[in-house]
Structure formats: C-alpha cells, structure tokens
Design an enzyme around this catalytic site. Structure first.
Site, PDB file in Angstrom:
ATOM      1  N   LEU A   1      -0.841 -24.130 -82.643  1.00  0.00           N
ATOM      2  CA  LEU A   1      -1.553 -23.861 -81.389  1.00  0.00           C
ATOM      3  C   LEU A   1      -1.235 -22.470 -80.838  1.00  0.00           C
ATOM      4  O   LEU A   1      -0.153 -21.968 -81.029  1.00  0.00           O
ATOM      5  CB  LEU A   1      -1.178 -24.936 -80.366  1.00  0.00           C
ATOM      6  CG  LEU A   1      -1.445 -26.356 -80.859  1.00  0.00           C
ATOM      7  CD1 LEU A   1      -0.835 -27.353 -79.885  1.00  0.00           C
ATOM      8  CD2 LEU A   1      -2.943 -26.603 -81.025  1.00  0.00           C
TER       9      LEU A   1
ATOM     10  N   THR B   1       3.902 -19.147 -86.685  1.00  0.00           N
ATOM     11  CA  THR B   1       2.901 -18.105 -86.937  1.00  0.00           C
ATOM     12  C   THR B   1       3.193 -16.943 -86.011  1.00  0.00           C
ATOM     13  O   THR B   1       3.825 -17.108 -84.961  1.00  0.00           O
ATOM     14  CB  THR B   1       1.471 -18.604 -86.659  1.00  0.00           C
ATOM     15  OG1 THR B   1       1.394 -19.058 -85.303  1.00  0.00           O
ATOM     16  CG2 THR B   1       1.055 -19.725 -87.591  1.00  0.00           C
TER      17      THR B   1
ATOM     18  N   ASN C   1       7.018 -22.127 -81.391  1.00  0.00           N
ATOM     19  CA  ASN C   1       5.892 -21.477 -80.716  1.00  0.00           C
ATOM     20  C   ASN C   1       6.334 -20.986 -79.340  1.00  0.00           C
ATOM     21  O   ASN C   1       7.425 -21.321 -78.876  1.00  0.00           O
ATOM     22  CB  ASN C   1       4.736 -22.485 -80.612  1.00  0.00           C
ATOM     23  CG  ASN C   1       3.375 -21.831 -80.455  1.00  0.00           C
ATOM     24  OD1 ASN C   1       3.257 -20.626 -80.205  1.00  0.00           O
ATOM     25  ND2 ASN C   1       2.322 -22.628 -80.585  1.00  0.00           N
ATOM     26  N   PHE C   2       5.456 -20.234 -78.679  1.00  0.00           N
ATOM     27  CA  PHE C   2       5.647 -19.788 -77.299  1.00  0.00           C
ATOM     28  C   PHE C   2       6.914 -18.950 -77.103  1.00  0.00           C
ATOM     29  O   PHE C   2       7.532 -19.006 -76.037  1.00  0.00           O
ATOM     30  CB  PHE C   2       5.608 -20.997 -76.329  1.00  0.00           C
ATOM     31  CG  PHE C   2       4.352 -21.817 -76.455  1.00  0.00           C
ATOM     32  CD1 PHE C   2       3.110 -21.270 -76.145  1.00  0.00           C
ATOM     33  CD2 PHE C   2       4.394 -23.131 -76.929  1.00  0.00           C
ATOM     34  CE1 PHE C   2       1.934 -22.022 -76.278  1.00  0.00           C
ATOM     35  CE2 PHE C   2       3.231 -23.883 -77.065  1.00  0.00           C
ATOM     36  CZ  PHE C   2       2.000 -23.321 -76.741  1.00  0.00           C
ATOM     37  N   LEU C   3       7.290 -18.180 -78.123  1.00  0.00           N
ATOM     38  CA  LEU C   3       8.383 -17.212 -77.947  1.00  0.00           C
ATOM     39  C   LEU C   3       7.887 -16.103 -77.014  1.00  0.00           C
ATOM     40  O   LEU C   3       6.882 -15.444 -77.306  1.00  0.00           O
ATOM     41  CB  LEU C   3       8.786 -16.629 -79.303  1.00  0.00           C
ATOM     42  CG  LEU C   3       9.710 -15.402 -79.253  1.00  0.00           C
ATOM     43  CD1 LEU C   3      11.042 -15.719 -78.569  1.00  0.00           C
ATOM     44  CD2 LEU C   3       9.961 -14.893 -80.675  1.00  0.00           C
TER      45      LEU C   3
ATOM     46  N   HIS D   1      14.706  -4.706 -90.835  1.00  0.00           N
ATOM     47  CA  HIS D   1      14.703  -5.932 -90.020  1.00  0.00           C
ATOM     48  C   HIS D   1      16.135  -6.432 -89.898  1.00  0.00           C
ATOM     49  O   HIS D   1      16.544  -7.366 -90.590  1.00  0.00           O
ATOM     50  CB  HIS D   1      13.815  -6.991 -90.665  1.00  0.00           C
ATOM     51  CG  HIS D   1      12.350  -6.659 -90.579  1.00  0.00           C
ATOM     52  ND1 HIS D   1      11.631  -6.750 -89.407  1.00  0.00           N
ATOM     53  CD2 HIS D   1      11.483  -6.234 -91.509  1.00  0.00           C
ATOM     54  CE1 HIS D   1      10.374  -6.404 -89.625  1.00  0.00           C
ATOM     55  NE2 HIS D   1      10.256  -6.084 -90.899  1.00  0.00           N
TER      56      HIS D   1
END
Ligand code: MYA
Ligand code: JJ1
Length: 388
Positions: free
Chosen positions: A388, A172, A136-138, A2
């Site tokens: 979400l 997440t 979020n929303f990457l 990584h």
C-alpha cells in the site's frame, strides 16, 4: 556508498549476477534470547513511542506527520495523503503487533517527528511460504532529514520484528537501494483529464485540444459485464479460492487465507473497493477486481488541493476478459469521482494498460526483500504482490 545498507542482510550490488548463492535466508534465525532486549539509542533529544492506532489522537498525529512529510513526486508537485481510515486499515490486519507501529517523538515537545511500521504477512517466494513483516510508512520530518535517523528506525523495527520470531521482510521504495527483486513502472489512466492537466499531473498531448482529450478518455456510465457487483462478506470463501489459485502462478505473492481476504479485500468506504462477477446462470464467482483509495495533496495550486487517485490492487479474471473487467473497474472509479486510476506493471497488468489508455508515469517502484536472497531479479509480471 551505502554505509548503512552495506551492513544489512540484503542482496548487495557486488553480488548481482552471481548465481552461486542458494535462494533463501541470507543469515539464519537466532534464538530469541540472543535478540537485543533494549531499544537502540536515538540522538538524545528524541525518544521512542509505540503508536496506538486505536487512539483517535495518535492516529491524527500520524496522519498529520505523513500528510506534511511523506512521499512526493520528483518535482514536488504532489504528496501522498493517506486518510486516517486508510492508515487504521493498513496497520491493523489479522495478527498485527502494536509494537511494530514505531514512532519517534521530540522529548521536549512530545511532537511526533518520525514513523515506521511493520505488519505481519505470509509471503510465498516460489515454493516456500515465509512469515514476513511488510515495512511501510517510513517517514522523517522534513526538518530532521539527513541526520541518519532512518537507519536507527529500521534497526529498531527489525529488532521488534525479531522479538516475534520473524526474520524476513518485504518493502517497496521509490529510491534504488541494495538490491531490488524487481522494478515496476507506474501507469496512469486519466478519468478527469481537465483537472489532471490544470494541476500539472498530465499535459495536453501533441496535436490535442482539451475537448478532444476529454472525449478520448470518456467512459460509459455503468459497467458492461452482466453480474458485475460489489463484493460482500458472503463472497469471502469464493474470492479467497479465486485469488489463491490466481496468485499461485507468480514467483512472489501473498499467501492469503479467508481472514486476510476479509480484511484486505472486503470493501470499506473510501479505503478499498472490490467488485466481482457472479455468473447470472450458475451464480459462480468467476472474476474479481479491486482498487484502494490514496489521494495526494496538490502542492501550491490555486484551484485544487486534492487529487483523488485509485490504485489497482488485486484483479483475477477466469471468464470475463481482464481487459473488460478492468474497463468496468475504470467505469466504477469514474462514477466514484476519482480523477485518475493508477496501476503498476505487475501480474498480468501489461495486457490491459495500453489498450485501456493508461500512459507510463515518471515514477518507478522498486520491490525489496530483507534477509531473503533470490537468484536473479524478477520481471514485474512475475510479481504477485501489491503493497500500500
Ligand atoms: S518507502 C517510503 C519512504 N518514505 C519517504 O520517501 C518519505 C519522505 N522521505 C523521508 O521521510 C526521508 O527521506 C526518509 C529517509 C525517512 C525516507 N528505504 O535518516 P537518513 C537510507 C530504506 O539520513 P533521511 C517505505 O516506507 C539511505 O539509503 N532506506 O535519511 C519503505 C541511507 O542509507 P545508506 C532508505 O532522508 C521503507 C539512509 O537511509 C530510504 O533523513 C523500508 C539515510 O538515512 C527508504 N525509502 O530519511 C525500510 N530512504 O547510507 C527498510 C533513504 O546505506 C525496511 N534510505 O544509503 C527493511 C526491513 C526491516 C524489517 C526487517 C525484519 C526482519
Ligand atoms: O504520479 C506520478 N507521476 C505523475 C505526476 C507527475 C508530476 C510531475 N512529476 C505522472 N503523470 C503523468 C500522467 C499521464 C496521464 C496521461 C497519460 C500519460 C501519463 O507521471 C508518479 C508515478 O508515476 N508518482 C510518484 O512519483 C510518487 C512516488 C512514487 C514512489 C512511491 C514510493 C512508495 C513508498 C511505498 O512504501
């Protein structure tokens, strides 16, 4: 392995099981004057843009990018289709920063090709309430994958979070990264089994016919619990007390105040549904349940294009058994025409999943903290956080 994540202040795989580290920040906050003042460099065909989610036009661009390029299941049969109204709700909570709604455009065409967001949250980790960004929303357009755009986007959103004097984040992902604080299982409760089978979301069980399957998943027409009703604005103080008290038992959970509860839990049509139980005698609010609306596009089916899914959010039972409360949630979701009700094995969810005929899905969800170490991984039931 990584190359990017090895450089970041996150728990590293080589340290898993080492209990000699203290719990808390991995690296200290620095003075704001030491935060890089200029944006990171993108490859030259691209430029940064701050997405104004108040703008109908920008919101439509974000919606379309995600609709066509966001998360799919492992067999590429379904893709999340967050609605515009949902995105506006998810991205404009109390105290949000427009600068954390970060887009990437192609310089030549001005087309939006990538996106990542943060929203502020207070998250309690054991006894400490920590100001964090929820990331979020990457999303990177399918045609621009594997060009190492994601690491620069993550660094740039990190810089913008640091400029607000916030040094931790929660996120997440469906993929394993260094290193999860816990790994949760998705569970699914069929509400419209015929459609789910027709579109390949589920399969007819062994020794099952379609009519036996439909009968198996049948639900009553209306909720069973006396005093079960939709949450209203006047319920915010009572729901906040109920939820704060409930969430206090988990190792990691949001620290919600009344403003947060009004934003995150007050019903908004086709976005968030919340119900509670008001005692018919005392008028006390004793129980609460909620779910959000997240449809998925069905990729390449002749008959159907949208799967309507409800996702379990926060649920609290003090008087009505959780099993009965969630059965009522299933009943209202069915009445609202959802095809499936999804839940993770977080909080006390394990206590109702099998009995209410949820089955395990093929997806997992890994939870992460940025720049905050916890001594060892949690069990999903120790987690009181739903993103979400
Ligand atoms: S999770 C949802 C993520 N989105 C999707 O799955 C949608 C479909 N996929 C895509 O759009 C792309 O495949 C993405 C990667 C954009 C995911 N989280 O640019 P690359 C690492 C974190 O060449 P691409 C969500 O939104 C990967 O391990 N890192 O790859 C939460 C590799 O690093 P390393 C990820 O495929 C996001 C590097 O990126 C993820 O073109 C939380 C490769 O980059 C992932 N989901 O683009 C973000 N997927 O070599 C972190 C891949 O080291 C927030 N990678 O293995 C951290 C906190 C920041 C704030 C801190 C404040 C203090
Ligand atoms: O929805 C998911 N899986 C479904 C569909 C599988 C289709 C083939 N791959 C599933 N269906 C079985 C249901 C069945 C109903 C009757 C009882 C038994 C079970 O398993 C999965 C979750 O299980 N979803 C995904 O894979 C979507 C991605 C999940 C990772 C999300 C990352 C989110 C990023 C957040 O920021």
């Amino acid at each position: 392995k990584h190359k990017f994540w090895e450089t970041q202040p996150v728990g590293q795989f080589k340290d898993v099981g080492d209990t000699s580290f203290p719990e808390g920040p991995i690296e200290p906050a620095t003075p704001l004057s030491e935060v890089k003042q200029e944006p990171y460099n993108l490859p030259s065909p691209y430029e940064w843009t701050t997405c104004d989610m108040d703008s109908e036009e920008t919101c439509t661009e974000v919606y379309n990018l995600l609709k066509n390029n966001y998360v799919e299941d492992d067999e590429n049969m379904f893709r999340f289709n967050y609605s515009k109204e949902f995105l506006r709700w998810a991205l404009r909570p109390p105290g949000y920063y427009k600068s954390w709604h970060l887009g990437v455009r192609a310089k030549a065409s001005k087309k939006l090709v990538a996106f990542i967001t943060g929203v502020p949250a207070r998250i309690r980790v054991r006894d400490e309430v920590v100001k964090m960004a929820e990331i979020n929303f990457l999303c990177v357009h399918k045609k621009l994958r594997s060009k190492r755009l994601a690491p620069v986007m993550i660094k740039e959103v990190t810089r913008r979070v640091h400029l607000e004097n916030i040094w931790q984040a929660a996120y997440t992902a469906g993929v394993v990264l260094p290193t999860p604080i816990t790994t949760c299982q998705y569970w699914h409760r069929s509400l419209n089994p015929k459609k789910l089978i027709d579109v390949g979301f589920s399969r007819l069980g062994a020794r099952m016919t379609m009519s036996r399957t439909i009968k198996l998943y049948k639900l009553p027409d209306s909720p069973a619990t006396p005093g079960f009703r939709k949450m209203e604005l006047r319920d915010v103080p009572a729901v906040t007390r109920l939820l704060r008290n409930y969430l206090s038992q988990f190792a990691v959970a949001p620290d919600f105040d009344e403003n947060d509860v009004e934003h995150w839990l007050l019903p908004t049509e086709d976005v968030i549904d919340s119900y509670l139980v008001e005692s018919p005698e005392t008028h006390d609010i004793t129980d609460f349940c909620s779910f959000y609306t997240l449809p998925s596009s069905i990729l390449g089916n002749q008959n159907y294009s949208i799967l309507k899914a409800a996702y379990s959010y926060y649920n609290v039972s003090t008087k009505t058994p959780l099993l009965q409360l969630m059965n009522d949630a299933l009943i209202v979701a069915k009445q609202k025409d959802f095809d499936v009700f999804n839940a993770l094995d977080v909080m006390h969810n394990e206590s109702f999943l099998k009995e209410l005929k949820f089955g395990p899905g093929d997806g997992q969800l890994h939870y992460y903290l940025y720049n905050y170490r916890i001594r060892s991984a949690l069990r999903p039931s120790e987690l009181g956080l739903v993103l979400l």
